[in-house]
Design an enzyme around this catalytic site. Structure first.
Site, PDB file in Angstrom:
ATOM      1  N   TYR A  42      -5.274  -2.477  -4.016  1.00  0.00           N
ATOM      2  CA  TYR A  42      -5.387  -3.620  -4.924  1.00  0.00           C
ATOM      3  C   TYR A  42      -6.579  -4.503  -4.577  1.00  0.00           C
ATOM      4  CZ  TYR A  42      -4.548  -8.024  -7.278  1.00  0.00           C
ATOM      5  OH  TYR A  42      -4.709  -9.151  -8.032  1.00  0.00           O
TER       6      TYR A  42
ATOM      7  N   HIS B 254     -12.800 -16.636 -12.809  1.00  0.00           N
ATOM      8  CA  HIS B 254     -11.718 -17.502 -12.325  1.00  0.00           C
ATOM      9  C   HIS B 254     -12.153 -18.953 -12.138  1.00  0.00           C
ATOM     10  CE1 HIS B 254      -9.821 -13.664 -11.822  1.00  0.00           C
ATOM     11  NE2 HIS B 254      -8.755 -14.162 -11.219  1.00  0.00           N
TER      12      HIS B 254
ATOM     13  N   ASN C 165      -8.330 -15.943  -2.985  1.00  0.00           N
ATOM     14  CA  ASN C 165      -6.898 -15.796  -2.748  1.00  0.00           C
ATOM     15  C   ASN C 165      -6.544 -16.587  -1.496  1.00  0.00           C
ATOM     16  OD1 ASN C 165      -4.532 -14.685  -3.753  1.00  0.00           O
ATOM     17  ND2 ASN C 165      -5.395 -12.620  -3.820  1.00  0.00           N
TER      18      ASN C 165
ATOM     19  N   TYR D 274      19.655 -55.099   2.803  1.00  0.00           N
ATOM     20  CA  TYR D 274      19.291 -53.759   3.260  1.00  0.00           C
ATOM     21  C   TYR D 274      17.797 -53.590   3.547  1.00  0.00           C
ATOM     22  CZ  TYR D 274      23.902 -51.960   1.786  1.00  0.00           C
ATOM     23  OH  TYR D 274      25.237 -51.712   1.639  1.00  0.00           O
TER      24      TYR D 274
ATOM     25  N   ARG E 277      17.588 -54.930   7.021  1.00  0.00           N
ATOM     26  CA  ARG E 277      18.549 -54.356   7.959  1.00  0.00           C
ATOM     27  C   ARG E 277      18.412 -52.842   8.114  1.00  0.00           C
ATOM     28  NH1 ARG E 277      24.643 -54.091   6.486  1.00  0.00           N
ATOM     29  NH2 ARG E 277      23.934 -55.577   4.910  1.00  0.00           N
TER      30      ARG E 277
ATOM     31  N   PHE F 122      -0.124 -15.557  -0.210  1.00  0.00           N
ATOM     32  CA  PHE F 122      -0.849 -16.570  -0.985  1.00  0.00           C
ATOM     33  C   PHE F 122       0.079 -17.540  -1.704  1.00  0.00           C
ATOM     34  CE2 PHE F 122      -0.369 -12.627  -3.450  1.00  0.00           C
ATOM     35  CZ  PHE F 122       0.547 -13.069  -4.389  1.00  0.00           C
TER      36      PHE F 122
ATOM     37  N   GLU G  94       2.356 -12.319 -12.339  1.00  0.00           N
ATOM     38  CA  GLU G  94       2.598 -13.452 -11.440  1.00  0.00           C
ATOM     39  C   GLU G  94       3.653 -14.336 -12.116  1.00  0.00           C
ATOM     40  OE1 GLU G  94      -1.428 -14.768 -11.111  1.00  0.00           O
ATOM     41  OE2 GLU G  94      -2.032 -12.841 -10.267  1.00  0.00           O
TER      42      GLU G  94
END
Length: 526
Positions: A58, A88, A200, A284, A287, A332, A417
């Site tokens: 791959y 990309h 990646n 609160y 405290r 990844f 994906e």
């Protein structure tokens, strides 16, 4: 830039958030040892042999994502790697900060130097050149889904390697072509797998997480100090910070915060003045400082521990183990940090939330000697009333940003994906929320200093007295209305510059008084 004092060996030494930031600011330099270079070369040679043999692996001789079954010829493997950077690079939005982009380069270089990514030595050296010469690529902030790597931002980060994209160089944004003209560099010819190895990975998420660890640590430390000053200003009780109470519920963060606040109040005349008062307990927001601040401390510690694993990991795909084993896996995937960043985002928001409540409490006028709205002559003056509107707005905005990004997943890559982390969004949101909390704490710092003023001539302990003096160098006591936005801006500068943290350190060294606890090593280092 600070003078270089030490060297970090990429691919070998243990990287922490603090060390990554030191490299980014220039106080630590980086190097590649000969054994590390040999490991990188060995991994690169394995990739070349895979191409020669032609067995499908791959991303080396196949397409990407849903195109993983498409075989790529030996002659086209180099074109494939250049094309992946181009195709990309689809990021949008404002660029991320220069520091975060530089951190991305540092984190990626460290991961690639592990020798499991099949990257060429020359490519790694070019990345290091960008770090050393502060030539930082321009990276859009939006476009990553936080799985299959932070693909879009990493693609933009490495466009300059092939002569494309833009860089911030010598305080100027220029094209890579202009950078090459000025430096004599030329574009690299990426080999098989290199483009995929570069894009990646989880470096966009991790770089944001580094900033979250740094900025949230500052916020937590200052929240304790400001909270202690508010306790003094409103004459709160010291009892809720007693060691015996927290030993009965021994969360690390709670114990750490309680001890710090107790030490900050040590030697206070103000505390002694109301030790026998008839008030049974405080609201609160005073405290429960150890419980609320402490819970956020625990969340910070969790993120820090997970981040260190990620900073020293190999997160690209496929991973080259050895000659016989190349694994196409899921290192990844950003889920480990995505969930922790959502937790840290909530932890930061809660610090702002309780700070806003203390501000509101200070305005009520229910503490002896402290006037309503922190000003005596009200009516014609509104006092500090409207400052709390701002903190309310910021706290509410943060609540809207606290929806966990990691709870969402949209399938991408035609279903290949089909589960993504959205950790990139979580990282950006966490940084945004912390920025809002810095503003809230700045306003609490001003209101706490105003309330503190009404305790004079009584004095607090040495820490808070000196901090109050430091605040008054920037922002004066207000006895009538003025443009409080100017005061707030000065308060924000004090918070961002970590002024009171630095002052605490100086006082500790000078007076020999320590705020350390048995958990300081965990909570005070990153």
């Amino acid at each position: 830039m600070k003078a270089v004092s030490k060297t970090f060996n990429l691919g070998e030494d243990w990287l922490t958030a603090g060390t990554a930031l030191q490299i980014a600011e220039g106080s630590t330099t980086i190097s590649l040892s000969r054994p590390t270079r040999e490991n990188v070369i060995k991994s690169w040679d394995i990739v070349k042999r895979i191409v020669e043999k032609g067995h499908p692996v791959y991303g080396i001789n196949t397409g990407f994502g849903p195109l993983c079954t498409t075989k790529i010829s030996k002659s086209e493997t180099n074109i494939l790697q250049t094309n992946i950077l181009k195709s990309h690079s689809v990021g949008v939005g404002k660029p991320i900060s220069k520091t975060i982009a530089k951190l991305m380069l540092i984190l990626k270089a460290h991961s690639l130097a592990k020798g499991c990514s099949g990257i060429a030595e020359a490519t790694l050296d070019r990345i290091i050149w960008h770090i050393d010469n502060d030539a930082i690529p321009v990276v859009p902030s939006q476009g990553s889904v936080g799985a299959s790597g932070d693909l879009a931002p990493l693609s933009h980060l490495f466009l300059p390697l092939i002569g494309l994209g833009k860089v911030l160089y010598k305080n100027e944004t220029i094209t890579t072509a202009q950078l090459f003209e000025r430096t004599g560099l030329s574009a690299l010819d990426l080999g098989p797998k290199e483009g995929l190895a570069l894009i990646n990975g989880t470096q966009f998420i991790a770089a944001h997480a580094v900033k979250v660890v740094e900025k949230l640590h500052s916020v937590l430390s200052q929240a304790d100090i400001i909270g202690a000053m508010m306790i003094e200003g409103l004459q709160g009780s010291i009892k809720p910070f007693h060691k015996k109470l927290h030993e009965l519920r021994p969360f690390k963060g709670n114990i750490h915060v309680a001890k710090r606040v107790k030490n900050l109040l040590k030697g206070s005349e103000i505390m002694e003045d109301h030790i026998d008062c008839e008030r049974v307990q405080d609201p609160y927001s005073l405290r429960c400082i150890p419980q609320v601040h402490g819970a956020s401390r625990n969340a910070w510690l969790h993120l820090k521990e997970l981040l260190e694993v990620e900073l020293n990991a190999v997160t690209d795909n496929p991973v080259i183990i050895d000659e016989e084993l190349t694994i196409s896996g899921g290192n990844f995937h950003g889920q480990p940090l995505a969930m922790a960043l959502d937790y840290a985002c909530l932890a930061a928001s809660e610090i702002g939330n309780i700070s806003d409540r203390r501000i509101y409490l200070a305005l009520e006028g229910n503490s002896p000697g402290v006037p309503k709205l922190l000003m005596k002559d009200t009516g014609i003056n509104s006092g500090y009333m409207i400052l709390q509107y701002t903190t309310a707005a910021l706290a509410s905005e943060n609540k809207g940003l606290c929806f966990p990004s990691s709870a969402d997943s949209i399938p991408t890559s035609l279903g290949q994906e089909d589960h993504v982390s959205m950790g990139s969004i979580g990282g950006r949101k966490a940084v945004q929320v912390i920025g809002n909390v810095e503003k809230i704490l700045a306003i609490e710092l001003l209101t706490a200093a105003q309330a503190f003023e009404y305790r004079k001539p009584m004095k607090s302990g040495v820490f808070l007295e000196e901090i109050h003096k430091e605040i008054r160098k920037k922002v004066s006591f207000a006895d009538k209305d003025r443009v409080f936005a100017d005061d707030i801006e000065k308060g924000i500068e004090l918070i961002k510059d970590k002024t009171i943290i630095k002052l605490i350190k100086r006082i500790s060294e000078k007076e020999g008084i320590s705020l350390r606890t048995k958990f300081s090593e965990e909570f005070e280092t990153y």
